[in-house]
Write a protein that holds these residues in place. Structure first.
Motif, PDB file in Angstrom:
ATOM      1  N   THR A 134       4.883   0.087 -41.023  1.00 46.12           N
ATOM      2  CA  THR A 134       4.333   1.235 -39.811  1.00 46.12           C
ATOM      3  C   THR A 134       6.090   2.451 -40.045  1.00 46.12           C
ATOM      4  O   THR A 134       5.918   3.431 -39.698  1.00 46.12           O
ATOM      5  CB  THR A 134       4.222   0.852 -38.773  1.00 46.12           C
ATOM      6  OG1 THR A 134       2.753   0.963 -38.499  1.00 46.12           O
ATOM      7  CG2 THR A 134       4.533   2.699 -37.442  1.00 46.12           C
ATOM      8  N   ASP A 188      -2.015   5.403 -42.317  1.00 46.90           N
ATOM      9  CA  ASP A 188      -1.026   4.155 -41.429  1.00 46.90           C
ATOM     10  C   ASP A 188      -2.651   3.251 -41.147  1.00 46.90           C
ATOM     11  O   ASP A 188      -2.878   3.218 -39.708  1.00 46.90           O
ATOM     12  CB  ASP A 188      -0.178   4.356 -39.564  1.00 46.90           C
ATOM     13  CG  ASP A 188       0.921   2.808 -40.031  1.00 46.90           C
ATOM     14  OD1 ASP A 188       0.150   1.883 -40.034  1.00 46.90           O
ATOM     15  OD2 ASP A 188       1.172   3.344 -38.533  1.00 46.90           O
ATOM     16  N   GLU A 189      -2.882   1.970 -41.206  1.00 43.48           N
ATOM     17  CA  GLU A 189      -3.907   1.144 -40.827  1.00 43.48           C
ATOM     18  C   GLU A 189      -5.509   2.179 -40.602  1.00 43.48           C
ATOM     19  O   GLU A 189      -6.019   2.228 -39.335  1.00 43.48           O
ATOM     20  CB  GLU A 189      -3.813   0.273 -39.892  1.00 43.48           C
ATOM     21  CG  GLU A 189      -2.679  -0.579 -40.250  1.00 43.48           C
ATOM     22  CD  GLU A 189      -2.576  -2.108 -39.711  1.00 43.48           C
ATOM     23  OE1 GLU A 189      -3.916  -2.739 -39.466  1.00 43.48           O
ATOM     24  OE2 GLU A 189      -1.099  -2.472 -39.337  1.00 43.48           O
TER      25      GLU A 189
HETATM   26 MG    MG Z   1       2.073  -0.720 -37.975  1.00 42.43          MG
END
Ligand code: MG
Ligand code: ADP
Length: 355
Positions: free
Chosen positions: A42, A161-162
């Protein structure tokens, strides 16, 4: 847009989140950042987005130092795992948001905004949902709204991000394929964060495996899966058997077999190593009377759809060895718990212990 990440270091209160990360992302690529929680994925994505600044190092976009442009001018769209849609806004207004907040001279006319949002809702297959509120949508539909919102500003780079992390397995799989198609059709350059190795291998052109703020390996899914560069990459990609072995003159002896060493060890080195063997590379044969080989005893059998997992006790090894064989193979072998069999490693990669 190409993205060059040059030797990024990022510390938080003395904790090193990124420890010298360099990476080149080519125009049109879909790159996955893969690693366990806390590995710095991240942080890297946020620095590329311009939401965070590195202590040292630089990001170049199309060769231009990104720090010279402010975030709004980077042409980047992002989608986060819990992309909070505005709950009080309809789907339409959520998607239009990024266009409405543009400075007046860059803001499209109202008719153009409507046309663009309608097109995007078509693209993410949410036509007819424009008037709904986020609470009236499923998780998968909400993430598609988040994607449409990120795409509304017509970014050249998409950072995710995911994005599917909170969704169930079936929806995730559908969205994955759909994202891949979208990326290709729109000619985007995308960076996708995930801790799910299957997702990364299926989706990405190249996978970047991260651990503790460093890059362990960068490669195509085939390279990463077939030739993991480090023990960490091996273990992160799924269960792997680690078999102690002896090493001499550039060869490793694993059970009754010999394997060549790659350039990892000096040829004259004599010592110990660990042979990494994937469950699917363990071959099982019924032992004919008098036949030699490495013997093992079947401890446990479990059916995993088309695959049967076989746990084996091998004399001299503390841990059971795990094998996976196709269901059809088990029908031929008809293995039973307690049965004695012969085992072979079809392929192994040997990491020698540091002398
Ligand atoms: Mg992360
Ligand atoms: P990942 O996304 O791979 O899970 P992160 O990039 O979020 O990893 O975090 C990497 C490390 O940096 C973690 O140990 C995390 O606790 C730490 N970290 C991230 N952001 C901050 C922050 N704003 N303040 C302090 N520590 C942070």
């Amino acid at each position: 847009m190409s993205i060059e990440v040059e030797n990024l270091v990022k510390r938080f209160d003395g904790f090193t989140a990124l420890d010298g990360v360099s990476l080149e992302i080519r125009e049109g690529e879909l790159v996955a950042l893969l690693g366990p929680s806390g590995s710095g994925k991240t942080t890297l994505l946020r620095i590329i987005a311009g939401l965070e600044f590195p202590d040292t190092g630089a990001i170049l976009m199309d060769g231009i130092d990104a720090s010279t442009r402010h975030v709004g001018a980077r042409n980047v769209g992002f989608v986060f795992q819990h992309y909070a849609l505005f709950r009080h806004m309809t789907v339409f207004e959520n998607v239009a948001f990024g266009l409405r907040v543009k400075p007046r001279r860059l803001r499209p006319a109202e008719a153009e905004i409507r046309a663009r949002v309608d097109r995007l809702l078509d693209l993410v297959q949410l036509e007819g949902m424009a008037k709904r509120y986020p609470s009236q949508l499923s998780g998968g539909q909400r993430q598609r709204v988040a994607l449409a919102r990120a795409l509304a500003i017509e970014p050249r780079v998409l950072l995710l991000d995911e994005p599917f992390g909170a969704l169930d397995a079936k929806v995730r799989k559908d969205l994955r394929r759909w994202l891949r198609r979208l990326h290709d059709e729109m000619g985007l350059t995308s960076v996708f964060v995930t801790h799910d190795q299957e997702e990364a291998l299926e989706l990405a052109d190249r996978v970047v495996v991260m651990s503790q703020g460093r890059i362990e390996q960068v490669g195509t899914p085939e390279e990463i899966y077939d030739r993991p560069a480090t023990p960490f990459v091996y273990e992160f990609l799924g269960h792997v058997n680690r078999l102690p072995c002896t090493v001499a003159r550039g060869r490793a002896r694993v059970w009754h077999q010999e394997f060549g060493l790659e350039e990892t060890a000096p040829v004259e080195q004599i010592g110990r190593g660990l042979a990494y063997v994937r469950p699917e590379d363990i071959e099982i044969a019924v032992r004919a009377p008098g036949e030699e080989g490495t013997r093992a005893r079947v401890l446990h059998l479990s059916l995993l759809g088309p695959i049967v997992r076989v746990e084996l006790a091998v004399p001299g090894l503390a841990d059971p060895v795990e094998a996976e064989i196709p269901r059809a193979r088990q029908r031929e072998l008809d293995l039973r718990v307690g049965q004695e069999v012969l085992v072979r490693a079809r392929a192994a990669k040997v990491f020698t212990e540091a002398a």
